[in-house]
Design an enzyme around this catalytic site. Sequence first.
Site, PDB file in Angstrom:
ATOM      1  N   GLY A 118      82.015 -45.811   5.227  1.00 26.48           N
ATOM      2  CA  GLY A 118      80.791 -46.067   4.468  1.00 26.48           C
ATOM      3  C   GLY A 118      81.072 -46.533   3.036  1.00 26.48           C
ATOM      4  O   GLY A 118      80.244 -47.223   2.435  1.00 26.48           O
ATOM      5  N   ALA A 121      81.456 -41.971   4.769  1.00 30.10           N
ATOM      6  CA  ALA A 121      80.325 -41.067   4.985  1.00 30.10           C
ATOM      7  C   ALA A 121      80.908 -39.662   5.145  1.00 30.10           C
ATOM      8  O   ALA A 121      82.079 -39.499   5.503  1.00 30.10           O
ATOM      9  CB  ALA A 121      79.569 -41.485   6.234  1.00 30.10           C
ATOM     10  N   GLU A 162      86.688 -45.546  11.151  1.00 24.21           N
ATOM     11  CA  GLU A 162      85.797 -44.803  12.054  1.00 24.21           C
ATOM     12  C   GLU A 162      86.380 -44.636  13.451  1.00 24.21           C
ATOM     13  O   GLU A 162      86.159 -43.636  14.125  1.00 24.21           O
ATOM     14  CB  GLU A 162      84.440 -45.506  12.158  1.00 24.21           C
ATOM     15  N   GLU A 191      81.780 -50.151   3.286  1.00 21.69           N
ATOM     16  CA  GLU A 191      80.496 -50.796   3.616  1.00 21.69           C
ATOM     17  C   GLU A 191      79.596 -50.887   2.382  1.00 21.69           C
ATOM     18  O   GLU A 191      78.900 -51.889   2.191  1.00 21.69           O
ATOM     19  CB  GLU A 191      79.819 -50.017   4.761  1.00 21.69           C
TER      20      GLU A 191
HETATM   21  N1  CO8 Z   1      83.936 -36.823   4.402  1.00 20.42           N
HETATM   22  C1  CO8 Z   1      84.000 -35.544   4.009  1.00 20.42           C
HETATM   23  N2  CO8 Z   1      85.026 -35.037   3.273  1.00 20.42           N
HETATM   24  C2  CO8 Z   1      86.019 -35.874   2.943  1.00 20.42           C
HETATM   25  C3  CO8 Z   1      86.012 -37.226   3.326  1.00 20.42           C
HETATM   26  C4  CO8 Z   1      84.905 -37.699   4.085  1.00 20.42           C
HETATM   27  N3  CO8 Z   1      84.772 -38.962   4.466  1.00 20.42           N
HETATM   28  N4  CO8 Z   1      87.131 -37.812   2.859  1.00 20.42           N
HETATM   29  C5  CO8 Z   1      87.805 -36.856   2.208  1.00 20.42           C
HETATM   30  N5  CO8 Z   1      87.141 -35.666   2.242  1.00 20.42           N
HETATM   31  C6  CO8 Z   1      87.530 -34.402   1.664  1.00 20.42           C
HETATM   32  C7  CO8 Z   1      88.656 -33.758   2.443  1.00 20.42           C
HETATM   33  O1  CO8 Z   1      88.176 -33.077   3.573  1.00 20.42           O
HETATM   34  C8  CO8 Z   1      89.252 -32.859   1.388  1.00 20.42           C
HETATM   35  O2  CO8 Z   1      88.455 -31.730   1.280  1.00 20.42           O
HETATM   36  P1  CO8 Z   1      89.161 -30.249   1.131  1.00 20.42           P
HETATM   37  O3  CO8 Z   1      89.907 -30.332  -0.163  1.00 20.42           O
HETATM   38  O4  CO8 Z   1      88.013 -29.295   1.103  1.00 20.42           O
HETATM   39  O5  CO8 Z   1      90.066 -30.092   2.289  1.00 20.42           O
HETATM   40  C9  CO8 Z   1      89.064 -33.636   0.105  1.00 20.42           C
HETATM   41  O6  CO8 Z   1      88.049 -34.613   0.372  1.00 20.42           O
HETATM   42  C10 CO8 Z   1      90.334 -34.372  -0.323  1.00 20.42           C
HETATM   43  O7  CO8 Z   1      90.746 -35.161   0.772  1.00 20.42           O
HETATM   44  P2  CO8 Z   1      92.250 -35.080   1.388  1.00 20.42           P
HETATM   45  O8  CO8 Z   1      92.849 -33.748   1.108  1.00 20.42           O
HETATM   46  O9  CO8 Z   1      92.160 -35.539   2.790  1.00 20.42           O
HETATM   47  O10 CO8 Z   1      92.951 -36.170   0.473  1.00 20.42           O
HETATM   48  P3  CO8 Z   1      94.238 -37.039   0.864  1.00 20.42           P
HETATM   49  O11 CO8 Z   1      94.691 -37.665  -0.399  1.00 20.42           O
HETATM   50  O12 CO8 Z   1      95.213 -36.247   1.641  1.00 20.42           O
HETATM   51  O13 CO8 Z   1      93.667 -38.166   1.846  1.00 20.42           O
HETATM   52  C11 CO8 Z   1      92.107 -39.827   2.547  1.00 20.42           C
HETATM   53  C12 CO8 Z   1      92.739 -39.098   1.344  1.00 20.42           C
HETATM   54  C13 CO8 Z   1      93.135 -40.710   3.232  1.00 20.42           C
HETATM   55  C14 CO8 Z   1      90.973 -40.699   1.992  1.00 20.42           C
HETATM   56  C15 CO8 Z   1      91.559 -38.773   3.547  1.00 20.42           C
HETATM   57  O14 CO8 Z   1      90.744 -37.860   2.827  1.00 20.42           O
HETATM   58  C16 CO8 Z   1      90.739 -39.360   4.640  1.00 20.42           C
HETATM   59  O15 CO8 Z   1      91.272 -39.901   5.604  1.00 20.42           O
HETATM   60  N6  CO8 Z   1      89.402 -39.229   4.534  1.00 20.42           N
HETATM   61  C17 CO8 Z   1      88.495 -39.700   5.562  1.00 20.42           C
HETATM   62  C18 CO8 Z   1      88.398 -41.183   5.585  1.00 20.42           C
HETATM   63  C19 CO8 Z   1      87.474 -41.634   6.687  1.00 20.42           C
HETATM   64  O16 CO8 Z   1      87.720 -41.446   7.850  1.00 20.42           O
HETATM   65  N7  CO8 Z   1      86.353 -42.268   6.273  1.00 20.42           N
HETATM   66  C20 CO8 Z   1      85.376 -42.766   7.201  1.00 20.42           C
HETATM   67  C21 CO8 Z   1      84.360 -41.713   7.473  1.00 20.42           C
HETATM   68  S1  CO8 Z   1      83.242 -42.190   8.765  1.00 20.42           S
HETATM   69  C22 CO8 Z   1      82.216 -43.268   8.007  1.00 20.42           C
HETATM   70  O17 CO8 Z   1      82.303 -43.553   6.846  1.00 20.42           O
HETATM   71  C23 CO8 Z   1      81.180 -43.828   8.894  1.00 20.42           C
HETATM   72  C24 CO8 Z   1      80.103 -44.552   8.112  1.00 20.42           C
HETATM   73  C25 CO8 Z   1      78.961 -44.895   8.918  1.00 20.42           C
HETATM   74  C26 CO8 Z   1      78.553 -43.790   9.829  1.00 20.42           C
HETATM   75  C27 CO8 Z   1      77.201 -44.010  10.224  1.00 20.42           C
HETATM   76  C28 CO8 Z   1      76.702 -42.832  10.894  1.00 20.42           C
HETATM   77  C29 CO8 Z   1      75.290 -42.965  11.120  1.00 20.42           C
END
Ligand code: CO8
Length: 260
Positions: free
Chosen positions: A111, A66, A134, A114
Site C-alpha cells: 500500500g 497496509a 503482497e 501504491e
Molecule cells: N503492517 C503492520 N506492521 C508492520 C508492517 C505492516 N505492513 N510493516 C512493518 N510492521 C511492523 C513490524 O511488525 C514491526 O513491529 P514490532 O516491532 O511490533 O514487531 C515493526 O513494524 C518494525 O518492522 P520490522 O521489525 O519487520 O523491521 P525490519 O527492518 O526487520 O523489516 C520490512 C522492515 C522489510 C519493511 C518488514 O517490516 C516488512 O516486510 N514489512 C511488511 C512489508 C509488506 O509485506 N507490506 C505489504 C503489506 S500488504 C499491503 O500493503 C496490501 C495493500 C493492499 C491491501 C488491500 C486490502 C484490501
Amino acid sequence: MTYNNLLYEKSEGIGTVTINRRIALNALNSEVLTELYQIFGELESDPEVRVVIITGTGEKAFVAGADIAEMQTLDAVGIRKFAVKGRKICDKIYNFSKPVIAAVNGFALGGGCELTMCCDLRIASENARFGQPEINLGIIPGFGGTQRLPRLIGMTKAKELVYTGDMIDAQTALALGLVNKVVPQASLMTEARELARKLLSKSGATLAQAKRAMNTGANMDLSSALDLEEECLTVCFATEDQKEGMKAFLEKRKPQFKHR
Ligand code: CO8
C-alpha cells in the site's frame, strides 16, 4: 482538525503531510486511511496550499504497506471495506487539483508503493526500497498496484514485481521510471521543497488543467483523451494566467501568475 497519525505543516504555499506511525513503519491502518482522506479534503479547499508533499516519519520507512495486523483480523466483507477506504484516498490524491509530490524516505511497500503511485511526482532517498510484496502474504495488491504499476512502468516489469514480491532499490526504480529523482537521504526534503517551489512559480490554474488532461486522459482511448486535452486547453484560455503568460513573454518579462 487534529490527527492521531499525521503531522502537518504549511509554509509558503507548500503543505507537507507526514504519516506518523513509527511503531509499525507507518503502515496504513483504517485510521490512517481515514485521516489521509480528511486532510486531503481540507487541503483541496485551502487556497494557501498550492503544492502538497507527502512523506513518512523517521529514516526507515515511507510506508511499509497496509497494516498486516489489522488485515489479518478481517473477513471478506471487512477486507472489501478496507480496500474501498484505500481506493478512496488513492483516488482522492490522483484527482486532487494540485500537484502532490511523494518524498520517499525508505520502504514504500505494498500500500505504501501504491500510495506513491497516486502522486504526481516521486523523489526517493538513496535508501528507498519499493515493492509489491503482497504475494508473500497470500494476497494481491489492493490499493491499485495491479493497475497503476503497469501503467507507470509497463506490464513486463510490473508483473515481475507483483509475481515475485521482490523489492527494488531507488536506482532501479529510477531506471524503471517509477521515480523522478534519487537524492541523498539528508537532502530529501530540501529537494522535494525545491521541486515544489518550482511548481509554485507556475500558474496553479494551468497545472490543474495539465493534471486533469494527463490523469483523466491516461484512462481513456486516444481519441477521447485528445478531446479532453482540447477541452482543458480551452479552459486555460479562459484564465487570467494565460493572458498574463503570453503578454509577459511578448514584453520579455517574467509572468506574474494569479492562479486563476
Ligand atoms: N503492517 C503492520 N506492521 C508492520 C508492517 C505492516 N505492513 N510493516 C512493518 N510492521 C511492523 C513490524 O511488525 C514491526 O513491529 P514490532 O516491532 O511490533 O514487531 C515493526 O513494524 C518494525 O518492522 P520490522 O521489525 O519487520 O523491521 P525490519 O527492518 O526487520 O523489516 C520490512 C522492515 C522489510 C519493511 C518488514 O517490516 C516488512 O516486510 N514489512 C511488511 C512489508 C509488506 O509485506 N507490506 C505489504 C503489506 S500488504 C499491503 O500493503 C496490501 C495493500 C493492499 C491491501 C488491500 C486490502 C484490501
